[in-house]
Design a protein around this motif. Structure first.
Motif, mmCIF file in Angstrom:
data_model
loop_
_atom_site.group_PDB
_atom_site.id
_atom_site.type_symbol
_atom_site.label_atom_id
_atom_site.label_comp_id
_atom_site.label_asym_id
_atom_site.label_seq_id
_atom_site.Cartn_x
_atom_site.Cartn_y
_atom_site.Cartn_z
ATOM 1 N N ASP A 8 0.811 -1.210 0.000
ATOM 2 C CA ASP A 8 0.000 0.000 0.000
ATOM 3 C C ASP A 8 0.848 1.266 0.000
ATOM 4 O O ASP A 8 0.320 2.373 -0.162
ATOM 5 N N ALA A 9 2.172 1.123 0.144
ATOM 6 C CA ALA A 9 3.048 2.292 0.041
ATOM 7 C C ALA A 9 3.381 2.617 -1.401
ATOM 8 O O ALA A 9 3.950 3.663 -1.692
ATOM 9 N N LEU A 10 3.050 1.705 -2.328
ATOM 10 C CA LEU A 10 3.367 1.927 -3.727
ATOM 11 C C LEU A 10 2.435 2.962 -4.340
ATOM 12 O O LEU A 10 1.261 3.032 -4.020
ATOM 13 N N LEU A 11 2.990 3.737 -5.276
ATOM 14 C CA LEU A 11 2.174 4.677 -6.027
ATOM 15 C C LEU A 11 1.686 4.058 -7.328
ATOM 16 O O LEU A 11 0.872 4.651 -8.025
ATOM 17 N N LEU A 337 -1.616 9.910 -21.827
ATOM 18 C CA LEU A 337 -2.741 10.513 -21.109
ATOM 19 C C LEU A 337 -2.904 9.897 -19.725
ATOM 20 O O LEU A 337 -3.184 10.609 -18.749
ATOM 21 N N ALA A 338 -2.692 8.578 -19.618
ATOM 22 C CA ALA A 338 -2.764 7.926 -18.309
ATOM 23 C C ALA A 338 -1.609 8.357 -17.413
ATOM 24 O O ALA A 338 -1.777 8.580 -16.209
ATOM 25 N N ALA A 339 -0.412 8.475 -17.984
ATOM 26 C CA ALA A 339 0.744 8.898 -17.199
ATOM 27 C C ALA A 339 0.584 10.337 -16.716
ATOM 28 O O ALA A 339 0.856 10.656 -15.550
ATOM 29 N N ILE A 340 0.127 11.223 -17.596
ATOM 30 C CA ILE A 340 -0.069 12.621 -17.211
ATOM 31 C C ILE A 340 -1.101 12.732 -16.094
ATOM 32 O O ILE A 340 -0.954 13.523 -15.142
ATOM 33 N N ASP A 341 -2.148 11.924 -16.177
ATOM 34 C CA ASP A 341 -3.141 11.892 -15.104
ATOM 35 C C ASP A 341 -2.495 11.506 -13.776
ATOM 36 O O ASP A 341 -2.786 12.101 -12.729
ATOM 37 N N ALA A 342 -1.590 10.523 -13.806
ATOM 38 C CA ALA A 342 -0.902 10.106 -12.576
ATOM 39 C C ALA A 342 -0.001 11.213 -12.046
ATOM 40 O O ALA A 342 0.038 11.475 -10.838
ATOM 41 N N ASP A 346 -1.769 12.180 -8.622
ATOM 42 C CA ASP A 346 -1.028 11.539 -7.533
ATOM 43 C C ASP A 346 0.034 12.466 -6.945
ATOM 44 O O ASP A 346 0.817 12.040 -6.099
ATOM 45 N N ASP A 347 0.078 13.714 -7.434
ATOM 46 C CA ASP A 347 1.023 14.735 -6.949
ATOM 47 C C ASP A 347 2.449 14.196 -6.946
ATOM 48 O O ASP A 347 3.165 14.246 -5.934
ATOM 49 N N LEU A 348 2.865 13.684 -8.088
ATOM 50 C CA LEU A 348 4.189 13.072 -8.164
ATOM 51 C C LEU A 348 5.316 14.098 -8.104
ATOM 52 O O LEU A 348 6.456 13.739 -7.783
ATOM 53 N N ALA A 349 5.020 15.352 -8.392
ATOM 54 C CA ALA A 349 6.057 16.377 -8.207
ATOM 55 C C ALA A 349 6.434 16.488 -6.727
ATOM 56 O O ALA A 349 7.617 16.612 -6.382
#
Length: 451
Positions: A8-11, A337-342, A346-349
């Motif tokens: 559950d720690a995985l993004l 499009l799926a990656a950009i959504d993530a 998911d606030d990957l920055a």
């Protein structure tokens, strides 16, 4: 020799055990057999630096044909930033492949290409009117950015910078600074390419303003703005050693370009898409490029690239002047499009920022104990450690090569770079867990003491 992290720690990524696990000698017997086939079938110039053959990856690990699990600190050179085989990306690829794999956008357009262009226009720096065009690779994007700048300005010369890397095609080899392994013996290269000194604070000691003045003086004397179509630079130089320019350098160069009708191209192939803690590295410096090139992290591992820029510049190319058979392939666009959504949802920055803090804190502790680690630099999850002779400050490429090889044997995949070959670069997937990352740094610290 393993450390685990709860799923559950995985993004993102398949549910592989998030552990470093070495169960055979490296390369293992199955990997060794496949690597023998590689030697017999693949051109010798296509090398493989790690002692494994990958069969699965996800989160922060790569698993090989023998069941060894490696901590991934390279992301396929900043490509799988959202995590390898991210579930949403994998689903988008499968769904699109089942419906439509190719028509060529120039013949039968499809909406996903347009949606990616809209996303790039929205996400890249600046609120001006923009257009985008899609291609297959970072080098192809750079080539097209140069084409567009030349068409728009009616000028031919292009200036690139010391320590820069822009690709392996003929034009992009001319733009790339480093001879080996990228350029040696492959000339002659494209003409009207000139090189200026970049800002390298650790080695030149110059302020950003002074470094910019040095570069601009050379450009004005040796090229002349009246002949110059474009200046191209990576906001943080990648293959050259993750060199972060001194404050004010990029701002001054950008301002000079504006004043002299020169197109400023930011090559964000490696720095783009949350890698540096911002969606694009240009944001760290407050600059708005005229054109920006993207690839690598854009599509979660699928081949896709883009050029985005001011509408009047992008629209300068005549009808049919831009394109390509596979550019903006629908499967790659669906993945993007799926990656950009993530990246956004998911606030990957923010995740990249946290990874950067963990890396720099641990590396600083290593540096305190070992003066061979001369410099730590970077932004977000794009961090470099430059190794030197502590007495002379000269680059120590041998130490770096030994360290990378030793870490691989312990199940940690790290990449090297730098004009002088003396930099370890850290590009972990943004899906990596803190515990797995910390364990990898333990390995690096331990192996360094043995060299």
């Amino acid at each position: 020799m393993s450390t685990t992290m709860t799923p559950d720690a995985l993004l993102g990524g398949p549910s592989l055990p998030q552990e470093r696990r070495i169960v055979t000698e490296l390369p293992g017997p199955k990997s060794a057999e496949i690597l023998e086939r590689k030697a017999a079938a693949v051109a010798a110039g296509v090398t493989a630096s790690m002692p494994l053959v990958a069969v699965a990856a996800g989160g922060g690990v790569v698993v090989d044909a023998d069941g060894n699990s490696f901590t991934d600190l390279g992301s396929g050179i900043a490509v799988t930033s959202v995590g390898n085989a991210h579930p949403a990306v994998a689903r988008a690829i499968a769904d699109q492949a089942a419906a439509l794999t190719h028509t060529c956008f120039m013949i039968s357009p499809y909406e996903s290409y347009i949606a990616v262009a809209e996303a790039l226009n929205r996400l890249t720096p600046g609120d001006h009117d923009k257009r985008s065009a899609l291609f297959n690779s970072g080098a192809e994007a750079v080539e097209n950015a140069v084409k567009i700048a030349r068409k728009y300005t009616g000028k031919q010369a292009v200036v690139a910078f010391d320590h820069g890397y822009h690709g392996r095609t003929n034009l992009t080899m001319a733009l790339t600074a480093k001879n080996r392994p990228y350029k040696s013996g492959f000339g002659p290269f494209a003409p009207e390419i000139y090189r200026a000194p970049a800002s390298y604070p650790y080695r030149d000691g110059l302020t950003g303003a002074d470094a910019a003045k040095r570069a601009i003086d050379l450009i004005e004397k040796q090229v002349g703005s009246e002949n110059l179509a474009a200046v191209i630079i990576e906001p943080i130089q990648g293959e050259g050693g993750f060199i972060v320019p001194a404050d004010g350098f990029l701002e001054a160069v950008t301002a000079w370009c504006r004043e002299n009708d020169v197109v400023f191209i930011a090559d964000e192939v490696q720095t783009g898409f949350a890698r540096t803690g911002a969606m694009f590295a240009s944001e760290h410096f407050g600059i708005v490029p005229d054109l920006i090139t993207t690839a690598k992290g854009i599509a979660g591992g699928m081949p896709l690239a883009g050029v985005t820029g001011r509408a009047e510049i992008m629209d300068a190319a005549h009808a049919g002047g831009l394109g390509g058979t596979y550019g903006g392939n629908p499967v790659a666009c669906a993945a993007a499009l799926a990656a950009i959504d993530a990246y956004e949802n998911d606030d990957l920055a923010a995740r990249a920022d946290r990874i950067g803090r963990l890396l720099t804190e641990r590396l600083a502790a290593i540096q305190q104990a070992d003066p061979r680690l001369g410099d730590i630099r970077g932004r977000g999850a794009m961090i470099a450690a430059e190794f030197v002779d502590p007495t002379t400050g000269e680059p120590d490429a041998s130490l770096v090569a030994q360290l990378a090889a030793a870490c691989a044997q312990q199940g940690v995949l790290v990449l090297t770079c730098g004009t002088y070959g003396n930099v370890i670069r850290f590009l972990p997937p943004l899906a990596i867990g803190d515990e797995l990352l910390d364990d990898a740094l333990d390995v690096i610290a331990s192996e360094l003491t043995k060299i």
